[in-house]
Design a protein around this motif. Sequence first.
Motif, PDB file in Angstrom:
ATOM      1  N   ARG A 162      -1.739   5.740  -8.501  1.00 17.30           N
ATOM      2  CA  ARG A 162      -2.659   5.393  -7.982  1.00 17.30           C
ATOM      3  C   ARG A 162      -3.474   4.105  -8.853  1.00 17.30           C
ATOM      4  O   ARG A 162      -4.047   3.147  -8.374  1.00 17.30           O
ATOM      5  N   SER A 170      -9.023   0.826   0.350  1.00 17.86           N
ATOM      6  CA  SER A 170      -8.547   2.180   0.151  1.00 17.86           C
ATOM      7  C   SER A 170      -9.138   3.135   1.043  1.00 17.86           C
ATOM      8  O   SER A 170      -8.628   3.925   1.757  1.00 17.86           O
ATOM      9  N   MET A 192       0.840  -1.125  -0.027  1.00 19.21           N
ATOM     10  CA  MET A 192      -0.123   0.026  -0.155  1.00 19.21           C
ATOM     11  C   MET A 192       0.946   1.264  -0.166  1.00 19.21           C
ATOM     12  O   MET A 192       1.975   1.251   0.332  1.00 19.21           O
ATOM     13  N   TYR A 235      -8.979   8.922  -2.252  1.00 16.57           N
ATOM     14  CA  TYR A 235      -8.737   7.533  -2.350  1.00 16.57           C
ATOM     15  C   TYR A 235      -9.590   7.147  -3.454  1.00 16.57           C
ATOM     16  O   TYR A 235     -10.484   7.701  -3.744  1.00 16.57           O
ATOM     17  N   SER A 236      -9.340   5.684  -3.696  1.00 15.73           N
ATOM     18  CA  SER A 236     -10.087   5.387  -4.886  1.00 15.73           C
ATOM     19  C   SER A 236     -11.583   4.973  -4.700  1.00 15.73           C
ATOM     20  O   SER A 236     -11.723   3.939  -3.763  1.00 15.73           O
ATOM     21  N   LEU A 243      -3.710   0.272  -8.059  1.00 17.75           N
ATOM     22  CA  LEU A 243      -5.075  -0.301  -7.780  1.00 17.75           C
ATOM     23  C   LEU A 243      -5.334  -1.415  -8.618  1.00 17.75           C
ATOM     24  O   LEU A 243      -6.040  -2.525  -8.349  1.00 17.75           O
ATOM     25  N   PRO A 287      -3.769  -0.441  -2.490  1.00 17.39           N
ATOM     26  CA  PRO A 287      -4.454   0.915  -2.210  1.00 17.39           C
ATOM     27  C   PRO A 287      -3.439   1.813  -2.039  1.00 17.39           C
ATOM     28  O   PRO A 287      -2.528   1.721  -1.515  1.00 17.39           O
ATOM     29  N   THR A 288      -3.985   3.329  -2.678  1.00 14.93           N
ATOM     30  CA  THR A 288      -3.158   4.205  -2.497  1.00 14.93           C
ATOM     31  C   THR A 288      -3.838   5.372  -2.137  1.00 14.93           C
ATOM     32  O   THR A 288      -5.006   5.584  -2.481  1.00 14.93           O
TER      33      THR A 288
END
Length: 317
Positions: A185, A162, A136, A155-156, A189, A194-195
């Motif tokens: 990101r 995420s 991550m 976040y996504s 993903l 997660p980023t």
Amino acid sequence: MESILIHKTIIEPGNNEVVKIPVGRLPSGNQIRIEAHVFRALAPGPVLLVMAGVHGDEINGVEIVRRCLEAGWFETLVSGSVVAIPLVNIYGFINFSREVPDGKDVNRAFPGSMKGSLASRVARSLTKKVLPQIDMTVDFHTGGGSLYNYPQVRYSKGHEPSLTLARQFSAPVLLAKPPIRKSFRKVALDLGKPTLVFEGGESLRYDAQAIEKGMAGLRRLLEAQGMLSPAAGAIPARPAREFVRSGWVRAPRAGLFLWHKDSGKAVRKGEVLGVINDPHGNGQEVVPAPKDGFMIGHNNAAVVNQGDALFHIAYEA
Ligand SMILES: [Zn+2]
């Protein structure tokens, strides 16, 4: 527990190492190397990438990672590992620029290629040598030139890990956003990793609040992941404001721009957020809020053109 391998260097649990990843040379012949500072606890746990300076002029992010390194946080990990890269885009940094010298944006060049443009090569060194080793990421950014960002984490959208990570970080504002095409990101993903993208302040300018909130959030995340022991006397964060949509209010005309309200505040539909004046005194246009929301960014430029982004407003779910 597995070894971490970054650019020919194997780092075993319990060891720390600085790995220098070559990305290319300057016209002067000087070698450019990205420094990855790797810290490993003996106990197993997640591998967190903490990086900044993907955009070379976004200094608040660079300063956040630098201060965490200086404070020795990662040397006291109780489990897991941290890969800290304070400065990804060294080319942009030495040119006071977001991009690399050919004008391309590293964060629109992922996954990249070692046969591609300079931005593509910088991106490739991360995707090939670092991304496979981590679980991550927290990617620290800063607003634009004159565009101020209130401390926030993006976040996504729709990716549960995420969201969990964003809540552990708990920046003053959490904003769900679909990842941008060819961004780090997005590429992470696609691997299920997660980023969080932290944003705070303006480019090329220190912002004490952004630096402080960025460090505090990272600290909370590390503690929530069980990677750091809770700091004595730590003050819990105020609950984050969570939003799932945002939009820009743009300049209805060109002229001299004065904001009446800045970021970090709730706004009401119809409320006057600022004015644009004709420099010769020939009229003024007010800029109202289009609907209720919370201001997460604003423009500090004194002179604006029609259509320029003025206020970034986040809206409730
Ligand atoms: Zn950025």
